[in-house]
Design a protein around this motif. Sequence first.
Motif, PDB file in Angstrom:
ATOM      1  N   GLU A 489      31.274  41.528  46.160  1.00  0.00           N
ATOM      2  CA  GLU A 489      31.664  42.356  45.019  1.00  0.00           C
ATOM      3  C   GLU A 489      33.102  42.131  44.576  1.00  0.00           C
ATOM      4  O   GLU A 489      33.392  42.238  43.396  1.00  0.00           O
ATOM      5  CB  GLU A 489      31.322  43.846  45.194  1.00  0.00           C
ATOM      6  N   ILE A 490      33.989  41.802  45.498  1.00  0.00           N
ATOM      7  CA  ILE A 490      35.373  41.650  45.017  1.00  0.00           C
ATOM      8  C   ILE A 490      35.883  40.211  44.960  1.00  0.00           C
ATOM      9  O   ILE A 490      36.802  39.928  44.212  1.00  0.00           O
ATOM     10  CB  ILE A 490      36.361  42.539  45.799  1.00  0.00           C
ATOM     11  N   SER A 491      35.287  39.279  45.757  1.00  0.00           N
ATOM     12  CA  SER A 491      35.818  37.901  45.688  1.00  0.00           C
ATOM     13  C   SER A 491      34.880  36.999  44.889  1.00  0.00           C
ATOM     14  O   SER A 491      35.216  35.857  44.605  1.00  0.00           O
ATOM     15  CB  SER A 491      35.986  37.330  47.093  1.00  0.00           C
ATOM     16  N   TYR A 492      33.684  37.515  44.568  1.00  0.00           N
ATOM     17  CA  TYR A 492      32.653  36.788  43.826  1.00  0.00           C
ATOM     18  C   TYR A 492      32.119  35.575  44.607  1.00  0.00           C
ATOM     19  O   TYR A 492      31.531  34.657  44.031  1.00  0.00           O
ATOM     20  CB  TYR A 492      33.125  36.337  42.428  1.00  0.00           C
ATOM     21  N   ALA A 589      39.625  37.940  47.983  1.00  0.00           N
ATOM     22  CA  ALA A 589      39.704  38.326  46.566  1.00  0.00           C
ATOM     23  C   ALA A 589      41.106  38.085  46.021  1.00  0.00           C
ATOM     24  O   ALA A 589      41.274  37.566  44.913  1.00  0.00           O
ATOM     25  CB  ALA A 589      39.308  39.795  46.411  1.00  0.00           C
ATOM     26  N   THR A 594      40.922  37.575  41.755  1.00  0.00           N
ATOM     27  CA  THR A 594      40.029  38.485  41.023  1.00  0.00           C
ATOM     28  C   THR A 594      40.703  39.844  40.831  1.00  0.00           C
ATOM     29  O   THR A 594      41.746  40.124  41.422  1.00  0.00           O
ATOM     30  CB  THR A 594      38.714  38.693  41.797  1.00  0.00           C
ATOM     31  N   ASP A 595      40.068  40.678  40.015  1.00  0.00           N
ATOM     32  CA  ASP A 595      40.586  42.024  39.779  1.00  0.00           C
ATOM     33  C   ASP A 595      40.080  42.902  40.933  1.00  0.00           C
ATOM     34  O   ASP A 595      38.993  43.468  40.885  1.00  0.00           O
ATOM     35  CB  ASP A 595      40.044  42.515  38.426  1.00  0.00           C
ATOM     36  N   PRO A 599      36.525  45.113  39.997  1.00  0.00           N
ATOM     37  CA  PRO A 599      35.820  43.838  39.848  1.00  0.00           C
ATOM     38  C   PRO A 599      34.895  43.844  38.629  1.00  0.00           C
ATOM     39  O   PRO A 599      34.392  44.911  38.237  1.00  0.00           O
ATOM     40  CB  PRO A 599      35.021  43.715  41.143  1.00  0.00           C
ATOM     41  N   ARG A 600      34.686  42.634  38.087  1.00  0.00           N
ATOM     42  CA  ARG A 600      33.917  42.525  36.839  1.00  0.00           C
ATOM     43  C   ARG A 600      32.535  43.172  36.973  1.00  0.00           C
ATOM     44  O   ARG A 600      31.888  43.063  38.014  1.00  0.00           O
ATOM     45  CB  ARG A 600      33.799  41.057  36.408  1.00  0.00           C
TER      46      ARG A 600
END
Length: 609
Positions: A489-492, A589, A594-595, A599-600
């Motif tokens: 979810e956070i680092s994709y 992440a 990433t945000d 996260p996106r």
Amino acid sequence: MCGIVGAIAQRNVSQILLEGLSRLEYRGYDSAGICTIDKNELNCIKTTGKVKNLKEAVKEKGCLGTIGIAHTRWATHGVPSEVNAHPHICENLALVHNGIIENFAELKEQLIALGYNFKSQTDTEVLVCLIHHHLQSSDNLLQAFKAALNEVKGSFGLALIDKNDSNTLYAARSGSPLIIGLGIGENFIASDTLALLPVTRRFIYLEENEIAVITTESVNVYDLDGNKIEKTAVESDLDTESISKGRYRHYMQKEIFEQPQSLQNTLLGRLRGDDISTETIVGSDENSFKDIEAIQIVACGTSYHAGLVGRYWLEELTGIPTNVEIASEYRYRKAVVRKNSLFITISQSGETADTLASLRLSKEQNYSKSLCICNVNGSSLVRESDFTLFTKAGAEIGVASTKAFTTQLLSLLILALILGKQKGTISAEQNHEIMENIRKLPNLSQEFLECDSQISKLAEEFSGKHHCLFLGRGVMFPIALEGALKLKEISYIHAEGYAAGELKHGPIALIDKEMPVVVVAPDNSLMDKLISNVEEVRARGALLYIFISKDAHIKQDEQTRKLALPDCPEILQPILFTIPLQLLAYHCAVINGTDVDQPRNLAKSVTVE
Ligand code: G6P
């Protein structure tokens, strides 16, 4: 997921609205908008992307007014765009909306036939036009608002203003949370108390199908038939400190490092020698769970993983058969409910649409009682459950759940002890040993956090990968699932959690040098079995990251990175071994840029189905 703020005051409200939106950013969104009434005109500004874009647009264009509404939108109907962003306007009315109007397509056709034109693809524009349509044949806006809401199907949290009446703000709720903040000579609405903490700490919670008519001096609440409802205000105990990042770079990082304190707070005032005070479960007494013969746990996301761990403890310590299910599946299944069953929901927010729908469904089924494990006082789940066990994690802002999860786990262990005691299934010695271990948990979690710098080094090598497997056995299997969820979810980075023993039934086909395998390996009764599974992976050339108790032995070679973690009691291992997995996801992440906190495509609180 979508945020609403509204205000009526004797001062300009645009800064209050924008600050409120900033505080709701954590919920997840893709566009934002604001509308005030200035000199009997609607002044509406909308932007895509972050709230800071809206703030810049407001600075440039100006936005004055003593009454206004604002919104962050997480797209459901129609792409993220300025046109689809809220507020939506129909002549004199402006509306913001959280939720989904399910019959919007047929209402839209009827309204088009009546001569209404639509600019956006949203269900919200349909609703504001419907209210406008009813206003033409109503005595006042409250009557028109009620008439429109009686026609719609679906869920909504709404805030409405009329440029012809700058003295009244309207709000309504069905399925999407909305609270009213009480000030002195000014009042506010929001989808979340966090939005309003700078302006008030006194709140009224709107219940299902209630409409509020708000002025600077009064708040009147009605049901959809127009009957007046008496409401009581409650004081929030959230502090503003909890919603600042402090010395940390991200909320998620702060929340990971807050875990020793939040676990301490979960225990605070609840442990009395070898007993747990009855007030720990709000609404219960020492006999409330004596007759329970089956348990059904329902939750979503990370909270579901907590439920999977809880099952091991509940069955082991209470002997009560326990099922765990994802809420979005449970609610559409014809479940067989055993006699004397307890229905448990687990939720950080207490507002997750599928979990709430499952609780409501459980009331039509044969459950004898409902209990929620929740972090937010006053939330829908808390208000609609028979019993509540508060996790006391404090406000969690990062979208990826961290301290909420570990406090959910501790709460489940406490629940298992309470039920075990009432059912007489735990011996005094076993109870004493677990209580002693629980007391050590906050300090042990501090020790586990000390692996941070080692993990940030591992993450440098790890973050370039595209896929990853997480393995665990027994109670550590759900922890492997949670580790994989955090990472993706956070680092994709695509990650999957697997029960290590299941590996050879499929996923072993994926193993090669490009697929790192994270093994969650505390020293416990399944260690030997796990090591055999590790050897199977090693033999196929996998790069292994083994998170292992420091004294446990594992073969070392150039394929293996070993992270030695402090020794800890077996019962606490699922809670403590979560911490390095959270840190791994966090550092990957950060390296991947990433945000981290938003996260996106994700939302903190998923209030639509
Ligand atoms: C969203 C959040 C997750 C959370 C899940 C359930 O997906 O991003 O972090 O676990 O909802 O939320 P709840 O508030 O019910 O625990």
